[in-house]
Design a protein around this motif. Sequence first.
Motif, PDB file in Angstrom:
ATOM      1  N   ASP A 183       0.935  -1.049  -0.177  1.00 25.71           N
ATOM      2  CA  ASP A 183       0.236   0.152  -0.095  1.00 25.71           C
ATOM      3  C   ASP A 183       0.935   1.332  -0.063  1.00 25.71           C
ATOM      4  OD1 ASP A 183      -2.286   1.332   0.088  1.00 25.71           O
ATOM      5  OD2 ASP A 183      -2.985   0.557   1.964  1.00 25.71           O
ATOM      6  N   TYR A 184       0.170   2.250   0.048  1.00 21.00           N
ATOM      7  CA  TYR A 184       1.137   3.663   0.037  1.00 21.00           C
ATOM      8  C   TYR A 184       1.835   3.843   1.488  1.00 21.00           C
ATOM      9  CZ  TYR A 184      -1.987   5.237  -3.574  1.00 21.00           C
ATOM     10  OH  TYR A 184      -2.805   5.299  -4.943  1.00 21.00           O
ATOM     11  N   SER A 185       3.070   4.355   1.045  1.00 20.40           N
ATOM     12  CA  SER A 185       3.585   4.750   2.430  1.00 20.40           C
ATOM     13  C   SER A 185       3.690   6.376   2.375  1.00 20.40           C
ATOM     14  CB  SER A 185       5.259   4.459   2.398  1.00 20.40           C
ATOM     15  OG  SER A 185       5.928   5.319   1.366  1.00 20.40           O
ATOM     16  N   ILE A 186       4.526   7.034   3.262  1.00 20.77           N
ATOM     17  CA  ILE A 186       4.174   8.749   3.220  1.00 20.77           C
ATOM     18  C   ILE A 186       5.143   9.032   2.172  1.00 20.77           C
ATOM     19  CG2 ILE A 186       3.293   8.583   5.788  1.00 20.77           C
ATOM     20  CD1 ILE A 186       6.234   9.239   6.437  1.00 20.77           C
ATOM     21  N   ASN A 187       6.054   8.550   1.661  1.00 18.87           N
ATOM     22  CA  ASN A 187       7.199   8.931   0.714  1.00 18.87           C
ATOM     23  C   ASN A 187       6.752   9.243  -0.536  1.00 18.87           C
ATOM     24  OD1 ASN A 187       8.866   8.934   2.781  1.00 18.87           O
ATOM     25  ND2 ASN A 187       9.421   6.658   2.474  1.00 18.87           N
ATOM     26  N   ARG A 188       6.193  10.318  -1.013  1.00 24.03           N
ATOM     27  CA  ARG A 188       5.944  10.846  -2.509  1.00 24.03           C
ATOM     28  C   ARG A 188       6.224  12.292  -2.507  1.00 24.03           C
ATOM     29  NH1 ARG A 188       2.287   8.129  -5.842  1.00 24.03           N
ATOM     30  NH2 ARG A 188       1.403   9.611  -7.536  1.00 24.03           N
ATOM     31  N   LYS A 189       7.060  12.370  -3.595  1.00 25.28           N
ATOM     32  CA  LYS A 189       7.363  13.780  -3.941  1.00 25.28           C
ATOM     33  C   LYS A 189       7.831  13.967  -5.405  1.00 25.28           C
ATOM     34  CE  LYS A 189      12.536  13.467  -3.326  1.00 25.28           C
ATOM     35  NZ  LYS A 189      13.716  13.724  -2.635  1.00 25.28           N
ATOM     36  N   PHE A 190       7.824  15.187  -6.044  1.00 22.80           N
ATOM     37  CA  PHE A 190       8.159  15.560  -7.189  1.00 22.80           C
ATOM     38  C   PHE A 190       9.201  16.452  -7.244  1.00 22.80           C
ATOM     39  CE2 PHE A 190       7.871  18.490 -10.814  1.00 22.80           C
ATOM     40  CZ  PHE A 190       7.774  17.629 -11.789  1.00 22.80           C
ATOM     41  N   SER A 191      10.226  15.751  -7.909  1.00 17.15           N
ATOM     42  CA  SER A 191      11.469  16.908  -8.310  1.00 17.15           C
ATOM     43  C   SER A 191      11.773  17.412  -9.279  1.00 17.15           C
ATOM     44  CB  SER A 191      12.846  15.728  -7.748  1.00 17.15           C
ATOM     45  OG  SER A 191      12.641  15.314  -6.626  1.00 17.15           O
ATOM     46  N   LEU A 192      11.621  18.686  -9.530  1.00 15.55           N
ATOM     47  CA  LEU A 192      11.786  19.374 -10.812  1.00 15.55           C
ATOM     48  C   LEU A 192      12.965  19.507 -11.428  1.00 15.55           C
ATOM     49  CD1 LEU A 192      10.216  21.390 -12.884  1.00 15.55           C
ATOM     50  CD2 LEU A 192      10.836  23.292 -11.453  1.00 15.55           C
ATOM     51  N   SER A 193      13.026  19.030 -12.674  1.00 11.57           N
ATOM     52  CA  SER A 193      14.517  18.939 -13.283  1.00 11.57           C
ATOM     53  C   SER A 193      15.055  20.222 -13.468  1.00 11.57           C
ATOM     54  CB  SER A 193      14.454  18.158 -14.486  1.00 11.57           C
ATOM     55  OG  SER A 193      15.520  18.412 -15.304  1.00 11.57           O
ATOM     56  N   ASP A 194      16.293  20.329 -13.308  1.00  9.66           N
ATOM     57  CA  ASP A 194      16.969  21.700 -13.391  1.00  9.66           C
ATOM     58  C   ASP A 194      16.831  22.391 -15.039  1.00  9.66           C
ATOM     59  OD1 ASP A 194      17.677  21.775 -10.826  1.00  9.66           O
ATOM     60  OD2 ASP A 194      19.681  20.969 -10.938  1.00  9.66           O
ATOM     61  N   ASN A 195      17.371  21.273 -15.980  1.00 13.91           N
ATOM     62  CA  ASN A 195      17.341  21.521 -17.152  1.00 13.91           C
ATOM     63  C   ASN A 195      16.047  21.665 -17.951  1.00 13.91           C
ATOM     64  OD1 ASN A 195      16.709  18.781 -17.197  1.00 13.91           O
ATOM     65  ND2 ASN A 195      18.734  18.389 -18.317  1.00 13.91           N
ATOM     66  N   ALA A 196      14.893  21.171 -17.387  1.00 16.11           N
ATOM     67  CA  ALA A 196      13.322  21.374 -17.941  1.00 16.11           C
ATOM     68  C   ALA A 196      13.082  22.657 -17.727  1.00 16.11           C
ATOM     69  CB  ALA A 196      12.610  20.274 -17.054  1.00 16.11           C
ATOM     70  N   ALA A 197      13.378  23.369 -16.366  1.00 12.49           N
ATOM     71  CA  ALA A 197      12.864  24.653 -16.149  1.00 12.49           C
ATOM     72  C   ALA A 197      13.521  25.700 -17.003  1.00 12.49           C
ATOM     73  CB  ALA A 197      13.275  25.015 -14.715  1.00 12.49           C
ATOM     74  N   MET A 198      14.472  25.252 -17.457  1.00 14.68           N
ATOM     75  CA  MET A 198      15.396  26.243 -18.363  1.00 14.68           C
ATOM     76  C   MET A 198      14.693  26.091 -19.615  1.00 14.68           C
ATOM     77  SD  MET A 198      19.384  25.421 -17.344  1.00 14.68           S
ATOM     78  CE  MET A 198      19.673  25.260 -19.059  1.00 14.68           C
ATOM     79  N   LYS A 199      13.810  25.015 -19.919  1.00 13.78           N
ATOM     80  CA  LYS A 199      13.238  25.142 -21.261  1.00 13.78           C
ATOM     81  C   LYS A 199      11.546  25.341 -21.025  1.00 13.78           C
ATOM     82  CE  LYS A 199      16.268  21.394 -23.299  1.00 13.78           C
ATOM     83  NZ  LYS A 199      16.285  20.154 -23.875  1.00 13.78           N
ATOM     84  N   GLY A 200      11.492  25.897 -19.882  1.00 15.20           N
ATOM     85  CA  GLY A 200      10.020  26.326 -19.689  1.00 15.20           C
ATOM     86  C   GLY A 200       8.885  25.240 -19.411  1.00 15.20           C
ATOM     87  N   LEU A 201       9.598  24.149 -18.909  1.00 20.87           N
ATOM     88  CA  LEU A 201       8.698  22.971 -18.517  1.00 20.87           C
ATOM     89  C   LEU A 201       8.807  22.645 -17.246  1.00 20.87           C
ATOM     90  CD1 LEU A 201      10.010  20.357 -21.321  1.00 20.87           C
ATOM     91  CD2 LEU A 201       7.799  21.815 -21.447  1.00 20.87           C
TER      92      LEU A 201
END
Length: 146
Positions: free
Chosen positions: A72-90
């Motif tokens: 089942d689910y644990s408490i560990n869930r996160k999203f890490s934005l990619s550095d190079n994606a932010a540079m491309k506006g994503l």
Amino acid sequence: MKKKTLIVICLLVLSLLLASCGGGGNKKPSVEELKVYRELSWEGTELTVKLGENKTSGCNWSNEFGDDSIIDYSINRKFSLSDNAAMKGLSAGILSAGFEGKSAGTTTITFTTPVDWDGNAPGYTYVVTVEVAADGSIVNATGQDG
């Protein structure tokens, strides 16, 4: 002479520090690699599934359990934005979703996205088969694109 030696030593130390910050073996995936990025790891009762995700296009992962009495689910869930994606506006990066083994058995966790990476076609399916021991520890996990 001592001044030149001191400058050379300082430059050498600085270059070594900069080289060690490069990450070498811990390279983050590029934006192009994120669309097929899949990684599984486990320790004890915790399974972590990492998947490339593009929030800009709506390519977000959700999941369903084959049997939530096994895992089942644990408490560990996160999203890490990619550095190079932010540079491309994503808004693209890696979803890191944690799951906890509960009881002995083998089951699946099916991950799906509503659309593909670019948001123009049907989404993806990724199926993780998990084997859990009686004490809840993860014995094995394998993933396959569906």
